[in-house]
Design a protein around this motif. Structure first.
Motif, mmCIF file in Angstrom:
data_model
loop_
_atom_site.group_PDB
_atom_site.id
_atom_site.type_symbol
_atom_site.label_atom_id
_atom_site.label_comp_id
_atom_site.label_asym_id
_atom_site.label_seq_id
_atom_site.Cartn_x
_atom_site.Cartn_y
_atom_site.Cartn_z
ATOM 1 N N CYS A 61 -68.772 105.324 82.575
ATOM 2 C CA CYS A 61 -67.326 105.486 82.413
ATOM 3 C C CYS A 61 -66.876 106.843 82.968
ATOM 4 O O CYS A 61 -67.412 107.884 82.591
ATOM 5 N N GLN A 97 -64.276 108.295 82.321
ATOM 6 C CA GLN A 97 -63.513 109.013 81.311
ATOM 7 C C GLN A 97 -64.411 109.602 80.216
ATOM 8 O O GLN A 97 -64.252 110.744 79.834
ATOM 9 N N CYS A 98 -65.366 108.782 79.705
ATOM 10 C CA CYS A 98 -66.141 109.243 78.544
ATOM 11 C C CYS A 98 -67.646 109.283 78.782
ATOM 12 O O CYS A 98 -68.406 109.625 77.875
ATOM 13 N N CYS A 116 -65.090 102.313 80.555
ATOM 14 C CA CYS A 116 -65.844 101.447 79.649
ATOM 15 C C CYS A 116 -64.953 100.558 78.795
ATOM 16 O O CYS A 116 -65.448 99.723 78.054
ATOM 17 N N CYS A 137 -60.116 103.745 77.556
ATOM 18 C CA CYS A 137 -60.483 104.777 78.529
ATOM 19 C C CYS A 137 -59.696 104.593 79.827
ATOM 20 O O CYS A 137 -59.292 105.575 80.452
HETATM 21 ZN ZN LIG Z 1 -65.073 105.320 78.285
#
Ligand SMILES: [Zn+2]
Ligand SMILES: [Zn+2]
Length: 315
Positions: A256, A258-259, A282, A286
């Motif tokens: 992901c 983002q995370c 994910c 996100c």
């Molecule tokens: Zn994520």
């Protein structure tokens, strides 16, 4: 602990009073045995996928045959690590599989069913055509090696696919689906159109794999619950997951953006990466934060929640 999942259907006549009384009885018996899943019952028969502890499911099968006054039914069993359904429901329906023609009920006198070994033999015959009646997102996981894939989005498109093909009315047509029920109605529709030689795989792919794993069927069999698919041994798929963006089967692992969590995303979403870079996230959450340009490295709650999908009523 392993749970048993069983899929079955049968077309037979019941009076409205029988339907009502049997519904009550089956609902209570299922509760008592702590089953989960959906059972459709109507004047034309029953259709269900349900799950529970192995001994409870097997007990229920016996009670079911007795209360419905049936000698036998083809139960298609597979396994799951957790119960795929949240609730136990028994619902009354005019049609136990939806095709939009109530009253179009399979003729029990004619036998259009091929056992898995008869099916293997028929596949070898000259001039036969084998067609997968399932949707595109299902055939992506696997299909019979020699089968045509109409790439439909909905079973209701199946007959128009055949009508618009160059398959002749006399040609021998072999059709199959997950557990057989879609083909029951598919045969009727094709016969209404004048196709005279249509046969179905009895009990569908699930019944075939029980007898002939790793033979004519390639890949895995899509199922309508959190397992996404079952493999050749009817065990939960280890390869397929549900795409967090579109809900279709996914087998491409991404990290992901983002995370940083790993997640499986489908090839179709990943194909859009240029226009939509947020597909490399994910979760919907996100993706949302990524689009807004938020910075975070913490996994979001919804990505940690177990994913699940409920059983569509028409299958
Ligand atoms: Zn994520
Ligand atoms: Zn997707």
């Amino acid at each position: 602990m392993k749970y048993l999942v069983t899929t079955f259907y049968k077309f037979f006549e019941q009076t409205p009073d029988e339907v009502k009384a049997r519904r009550e009885w089956l609902l209570n018996k299922g509760r008592e045995l702590q089953l989960k899943g959906l059972l459709l019952i109507g004047e034309e028969g029953v259709n269900s996928t349900l799950s529970g502890e192995e001994s409870s499911v097997n007990q229920f099968k016996g009670h079911l045959l007795e209360i419905l006054e049936q000698e036998k039914m083809t139960f298609k069993d597979s396994y799951a690590d957790r119960i795929p359904f949240r609730r136990w429901k028994v619902k009354v329906r005019d049609e136990i599989v939806t095709i939009g023609h109530p009253g179009l009920v399979p003729d029990r006198e004619k036998n259009h069913h091929l056992s898995p070994s008869e099916w293997n033999a028929a596949l070898q015959e000259e001039g036969v055509v084998c067609i997968d009646t399932r949707n595109k997102y299902e055939t992506e996981l696997g299909k019979f090696k020699s089968a045509l894939d109409p790439e439909i989005d909905d079973f209701q498109q199946f007959t128009s696919f055949v009508e618009n093909s160059d398959i002749s009315k006399d040609q021998k047509i072999l059709i199959y689906c997950t557990g057989g029920i879609r083909c029951e109605k598919g045969i009727l529709e094709l016969e209404n159109l004048g196709y005279k030689n249509v046969y179905q795989l009895d009990g569908g792919i699930l019944n075939y794999l029980k007898e002939f794993p790793n033979q004519e069927f390639d890949g895995e069999c899509f199922v309508f619950d959190h397992r996404v698919g079952v493999n050749q041994e009817l065990q939960p798929s280890e390869r397929w997951h549900l795409c967090p963006h579109c809900g279709n089967p996914a087998d491409q692992i991404i990290q992901c953006v983002q995370c940083d969590m790993d997640e499986y995303v489908c090839v179709h979403c990943l194909e859009q990466e240029k226009e939509k870079p947020e597909v490399k996230t994910c979760s919907k959450n996100c993706a949302h934060h990524f689009k807004l340009g938020h910075k975070t490295n913490k996994p979001h709650l919804d990505t940690l929640k177990k994913k699940g999908r409920s059983l569509p009523e028409n299958l």
